[in-house]
Design an enzyme around this catalytic site. Sequence first.
Site, PDB file in Angstrom:
ATOM      1  N   GLY A   1      30.352  -9.137  74.566  1.00 43.56           N
ATOM      2  CA  GLY A   1      29.681  -8.440  75.111  1.00 43.56           C
ATOM      3  C   GLY A   1      29.068  -8.799  77.034  1.00 43.56           C
TER       4      GLY A   1
ATOM      5  CE  LYS B   1      20.502 -20.103  81.126  1.00 44.96           C
ATOM      6  NZ  LYS B   1      21.282 -19.570  80.148  1.00 44.96           N
TER       7      LYS B   1
ATOM      8  N   GLY C   1      32.948 -12.799  71.428  1.00 47.06           N
ATOM      9  CA  GLY C   1      31.737 -12.772  71.133  1.00 47.06           C
ATOM     10  C   GLY C   1      32.424 -11.892  72.634  1.00 47.06           C
TER      11      GLY C   1
ATOM     12  N   GLY D   1      30.405 -12.881  77.619  1.00 44.72           N
ATOM     13  CA  GLY D   1      32.371 -13.185  76.899  1.00 44.72           C
ATOM     14  C   GLY D   1      33.059 -11.594  77.329  1.00 44.72           C
TER      15      GLY D   1
ATOM     16  CG  ASN E   1      20.500 -18.143  77.057  1.00 45.09           C
ATOM     17  OD1 ASN E   1      20.597 -19.522  77.629  1.00 45.09           O
ATOM     18  ND2 ASN E   1      20.656 -17.300  76.196  1.00 45.09           N
TER      19      ASN E   1
END
Length: 352
Positions: free
Chosen positions: A51, A231, A49, A54, A144
Site C-alpha cells: 500500500g 513513535k 503489503g 510498502g 506502528n
Amino acid sequence: MWGFYLSEGVAREWTAQRYVTCVKRVLTLYLEIGMHSHPPRIGIIGIIGSGAIGGFYGLMLARAGFDVHFLLRSEYQAVCERGLSLDSAVHGALHMRVQAYVSAADMPPCDWLLIGAKATSNEQLAPLIVQAAAPGAKVVLLQNGLGVEEQLRPALRSDMHLLGGLCFICVNRQAPGVIRHQALGAVNLGYHSGPATDCGVALVNEGAGLFQAAGIDSQAMPNLALARWQKLVWNVPYNGLSVLLGASTAPLMADSNSRELIQALMAEVVQGAAACGHVLPEGYAEHLFQVTERMPDYWPSMYHDHVHKRPLELGAIYAEPLARARAAGCSMPRIEMLYQALSFIDNSDRPA
C-alpha cells in the site's frame, strides 16, 4: 579509473597468447578491486503489503536498482496493467513497471522482506512471510505500535532475523497502484531477534545502508523498544484524534483546545514510557509538536482506515501501551478514554 599501459617495445616482444593472458590477469585484478570498493550485494528484496508504506519504499528501492518483488492482493491487476506510480513532493513523480505477484509461492526466495501491511493483519501475513523468505532472511516490520515483533516472532523460522522499522513519513494511497508522498520519509531500524551473534548490529547497519542507497534517510536504533515508544508520542494523539474529531493535522494544530489535548496525550505517552523503563529525550514531545506545525496538512493513516471501514490499529497503538503502563503502575487516563471512544467507532464500522 583503473587501467594499464604497455610500451610499444614491450608489446612487440609479447606473443598474442601472453598478451591475452596479461589482459585477463589485469581484468581479474580490476574486478577484485571493484568488489572490495563497493558494498556487498543485498540480494532479493520482497515487499509484503504494497500500500502506501510498502509501495513508497519498494518503489524507491527499485528506482535505485535493487531487485524488488511486490506481493499484492486487491491491487494486483491494476499494478500489472499500469505499474506503480508515486507523486512525491520530495522526490518528484515516479512511474515504474514492477515485479508483482499475487501468491507468495511464486516469488523468488527473498533475502530482505519489508512488511508494509498493518499490524492488524499479522496473523494472516505470517505464513506468507515464511513462504517468501530465503534461509537467513531479514524481516523488517514497518508497523506502528508496541508488541508487533513479539506477535510475529513465534510464527517465523529460527534462522530468520526480525527487525523493527519506524517510518517517519506523510504518505497515503490515492488509488490502486497510486501513492502520494507529502513530506518526510526517514525509516530507522532496530534489531529484535534472530540468530545474529552481535546483537544484530551488522544487519541493522546493512539495512540502513540499503535505504540510504535509495536516497532515504535511515539510522540504526540501538534500543528498538525505546524507539517504538518515541513513535507513539506522535501516533497516539494524531491518529486517534483524526478519527474521533474528523480532522487532519492543520485544523488540529490551529485550535487551542485540540492543541492542549494533543500535548496532554503526548505527556501521558512520555510518562508511560518512563514507567516502563524507557526515558525519552528531554523535550522530545515538544519537538514532535513543532515538527507537526511545520508539516503540510496531513490525514493520518488511521483516518484512511476508518473511512474505508478497515480495522483500526488499536491493539498496537493503544491497548498494548496501556497494558504495559498499567503493569508498571502508571495510569494514562486520557489515552484510555481515547482508546474506548475509538473502540466504539471501530466496532460500529464493522457490524458483527
